[in-house]
Design a protein around this motif. Sequence first.
Motif, mmCIF file in Angstrom:
data_model
loop_
_atom_site.group_PDB
_atom_site.id
_atom_site.type_symbol
_atom_site.label_atom_id
_atom_site.label_comp_id
_atom_site.label_asym_id
_atom_site.label_seq_id
_atom_site.Cartn_x
_atom_site.Cartn_y
_atom_site.Cartn_z
ATOM 1 N N TYR A 47 -32.128 31.992 78.959
ATOM 2 C CA TYR A 47 -31.035 32.737 78.736
ATOM 3 C C TYR A 47 -29.883 31.774 78.231
ATOM 4 C CZ TYR A 47 -32.298 37.087 81.421
ATOM 5 O OH TYR A 47 -32.853 38.007 81.550
ATOM 6 N N SER A 48 -30.389 30.859 77.393
ATOM 7 C CA SER A 48 -29.355 29.438 76.873
ATOM 8 C C SER A 48 -28.328 30.242 75.584
ATOM 9 C CB SER A 48 -29.949 28.567 76.226
ATOM 10 O OG SER A 48 -31.263 28.841 75.398
ATOM 11 N N ILE A 98 -25.741 32.278 77.601
ATOM 12 C CA ILE A 98 -24.821 31.429 78.474
ATOM 13 C C ILE A 98 -23.744 30.773 77.280
ATOM 14 C CG2 ILE A 98 -24.492 29.359 79.725
ATOM 15 C CD1 ILE A 98 -27.267 30.290 80.920
ATOM 16 N N TRP A 110 -21.323 32.951 75.635
ATOM 17 C CA TRP A 110 -20.070 33.400 76.427
ATOM 18 C C TRP A 110 -19.097 32.237 76.838
ATOM 19 C CZ3 TRP A 110 -18.208 38.032 76.834
ATOM 20 C CH2 TRP A 110 -18.913 38.870 76.908
ATOM 21 N N VAL A 111 -19.897 31.132 76.840
ATOM 22 C CA VAL A 111 -19.154 30.060 77.159
ATOM 23 C C VAL A 111 -18.246 29.526 75.757
ATOM 24 C CG1 VAL A 111 -19.098 27.449 77.493
ATOM 25 C CG2 VAL A 111 -20.554 28.691 78.858
#
Lengths: 192, 293
Positions: free
Chosen positions: A43-44, A47, A50-51
């Motif tokens: 799911y990189s 993530i 969103w980051v």
Amino acid sequence: MSALRLISNRTSQQALSNSDYTWDYEYYEYGPVSFEGLKAHKYSIVIGFWVGLAVFVIFMFFVLTLLTKTGAPHQDHAELSEKRFRMNSFVADFGRPLESERVFSHQMGEESQSLFHFCINEVDHMNKEKENQKGPSLESNTHFHEAPKSSGMFEEDLHCLTKFNIPNFVNTEQNSSLGEDDLLISESPIIL
Amino acid sequence: ENISDFSLNITDCTQVVVPEEVFFTVAAAGILENLLILIAVVRNKNLHLPMYFFICSLAISDMLGSLYKTLENIFIILCKMGYLTRHGDFEKKLDDAMDSMFILSLLGSIFSLLAIAADRYITIFYALRYHNIMTLRRALVILAIIWAFCAGSSIAIALFSYEAATVIPFTILFPLMMFFILCLYVHMFLLARSHAKKIALLPSSTVHHRTNMKGAITLTIFLGVFLCCWAPFVLHILLARFCPHNPYCACYMSIFHVNGTLIMCNAIINPMIFAFRSPELRSTFKKMFYCSR
């Protein structure tokens, strides 16, 4: 061998689904995707996205708050009265500050009273002069407005007329004040 | 045979499914809220102003987005129950129509936000000539042009959605518009800041930095909400076009329904940060609800 059969079944299914239209929760027919040998977490992208978005929004917020603290006021004090009302309504609509609004309204109350009497006289005066100067005054008015660094007296005159004609933020009778538009734009400024 | 080479682990990164109840609740709330705004603006003559027409345009595009999701869910349920065939031509056309409705909603949202920002900009910087620049008729003409353009583009994008030539402009338009809106608001913000500083110089004023802090917070909320709600979907479209078979992209695309729910949340949040800030609109709502009781 069974694995090969499985593959051929799936690929034929995919070919079938590509030609026929299917309506499914599986909105996109992704087809077989191999998840072997992934270096990073699967799911990189999620993530990372969103980051990155959160960092960007926070960065934007800090830039905006920094804007409030840095910079020097370089416009002269004379414009203050002309734009104060706009600033008040702008801030009132944007942030609804409680204390500063009271301060503003208090100051505006005092100022508006004196300006109000001034305006009544000025509007009467301008009504008489309306017929005389119509054409060229339009250009001078627009020019004066576009260049904000103009004389303070003129700004106060226009400011007093705008009090009856503020768009949107203040609940004045907009329909009735539309008639004063022509009055406002076509009038020549009265310099004290 | 090396079975590991052919391993089809599609059970990894399965589609994240949002429960239907959540979907329908969020969609219904969005539709109702925006419908209320439209009714309030239509009923109250004081609200027949360019600013409120632009807010109405935003409400309509939000409503379309929620409506799309609701209809899509209903059709999928009907498909599962067997009332609609899965392979029909009619269903394909219907799906294309609904895709274009969704893209229309996105484009309409972006352009409505742009119109609202431009309207506020003109109000601040051209305050004296505002009524001449932004007449009611001009506002309606601008809205008609915006919606005609959005409708045309959405139909074109829906028909040619698999071409790279449509996906790229679509995804470039999004950040470009956001950047432009941000610039407009920052310029307005700078003006407010310089005035706040001048007012702070007055002897009797007690202005705090809190004034401008609230402006910064409001601005960040405006743009942050829109970004957080729409950017995931735009990224999804990009990835679906350019790397559908990459496992990382596939994992991102598995959260498609969460992205859809986010878009519907945007429809609920937008009225709160645009429409409900206006005291006139709030008082209209109060009158509507108290009179009906």
